[in-house]
Design an enzyme around this catalytic site. Structure first.
Site, PDB file in Angstrom:
ATOM      1  N   GLU A  46      38.272  43.210  43.349  1.00 49.79           N
ATOM      2  CA  GLU A  46      37.095  43.628  44.249  1.00 49.79           C
ATOM      3  C   GLU A  46      37.097  42.629  45.317  1.00 49.79           C
ATOM      4  OE1 GLU A  46      37.486  42.567  41.130  1.00 49.79           O
ATOM      5  OE2 GLU A  46      35.703  43.166  39.639  1.00 49.79           O
TER       6      GLU A  46
ATOM      7  N   CYS B 135      33.076  37.192  41.923  1.00 49.96           N
ATOM      8  CA  CYS B 135      33.174  38.616  42.560  1.00 49.96           C
ATOM      9  C   CYS B 135      31.580  38.814  42.937  1.00 49.96           C
ATOM     10  CB  CYS B 135      34.016  39.343  42.068  1.00 49.96           C
ATOM     11  SG  CYS B 135      35.735  39.337  42.136  1.00 49.96           S
TER      12      CYS B 135
HETATM   13  N1  THU Z   1      40.180  40.018  37.539  1.00 45.21           N
HETATM   14  C1  THU Z   1      39.825  40.921  38.548  1.00 45.21           C
HETATM   15  O1  THU Z   1      40.542  41.236  39.176  1.00 45.21           O
HETATM   16  N2  THU Z   1      38.334  41.240  38.779  1.00 45.21           N
HETATM   17  C2  THU Z   1      37.562  41.011  37.565  1.00 45.21           C
HETATM   18  O2  THU Z   1      36.204  41.067  37.753  1.00 45.21           O
HETATM   19  C3  THU Z   1      37.841  40.299  36.446  1.00 45.21           C
HETATM   20  C4  THU Z   1      39.192  39.484  36.540  1.00 45.21           C
HETATM   21  C5  THU Z   1      41.628  39.605  37.253  1.00 45.21           C
HETATM   22  C6  THU Z   1      41.817  38.036  37.718  1.00 45.21           C
HETATM   23  C7  THU Z   1      42.873  37.801  36.760  1.00 45.21           C
HETATM   24  O3  THU Z   1      44.071  38.250  37.700  1.00 45.21           O
HETATM   25  C8  THU Z   1      42.905  38.848  35.590  1.00 45.21           C
HETATM   26  O4  THU Z   1      42.029  39.825  36.170  1.00 45.21           O
HETATM   27  C9  THU Z   1      42.618  38.092  34.489  1.00 45.21           C
HETATM   28  O5  THU Z   1      41.481  37.470  34.453  1.00 45.21           O
END
Ligand code: THU
Length: 139
Positions: A58, A97
């Site tokens: 995000e 985020c």
């Molecule tokens: N992650 C995201 O990209 N967006 C989210 O809203 C939740 C978590 C990613 C961060 C990390 O690379 C992986 O998911 C596991 O937490």
């Protein structure tokens, strides 16, 4: 935001998810942001050996939008799941985020769209994700 528009944004998020760099968690996330001017910016999560330096999908998409002059987001779609597995659970934006995005949304108007591989679509306003959020701008 019609369901057709929501599904299109989810499809773009799913496309971005393919570029996820997530060797540490094995969890791949894709996001797509629609801006007020009608442009769409996508992003994936980008992890780092120093885990705290990881950037979520995000925020990747948001940074792409803002760095190209777009500061008003009207919709955000997110899909996430384990590498090479279907996204059978909804992937809601993390707290960091939510705070980051809040800078660039009207919380009652911006729609957050979550999807799964089975085709479920959840659409609700950003305000439901970050009630009573901190802002410091005079509107
Ligand atoms: N992650 C995201 O990209 N967006 C989210 O809203 C939740 C978590 C990613 C961060 C990390 O690379 C992986 O998911 C596991 O937490």
């Amino acid at each position: 935001m019609t369901e057709t528009e929501a599904r299109k944004l989810l499809e773009l998020a799913e496309g971005a998810r393919a570029f996820s760099y997530s060797p540490y968690s094995g969890f791949c996330v894709g996001a797509a942001i629609l801006t007020e001017s009608g442009k769409i910016f996508t992003g994936c999560n980008v992890e780092n050996a120093s885990f705290g330096a990881t950037i979520c999908a995000e925020r990747t998409a948001a940074l792409k939008a803002v760095s190209e002059g777009e500061r008003r987001f009207t919709a955000l779609a997110v899909v996430g799941g384990r590498k090479d597995a279907p996204c059978d659970e909804r992937c809601a934006p993390c707290g960091m985020c939510r705070q980051f995005l809040s800078e660039f949304v009207n919380p009652k108007e911006c729609m957050v769209i979550l999807g799964t591989s089975e085709g479920s679509v959840d659409i609700r306003p950003f305000a439901e994700y970050l009630p009573f959020g901190f802002t410091n701008l005079e509107e």
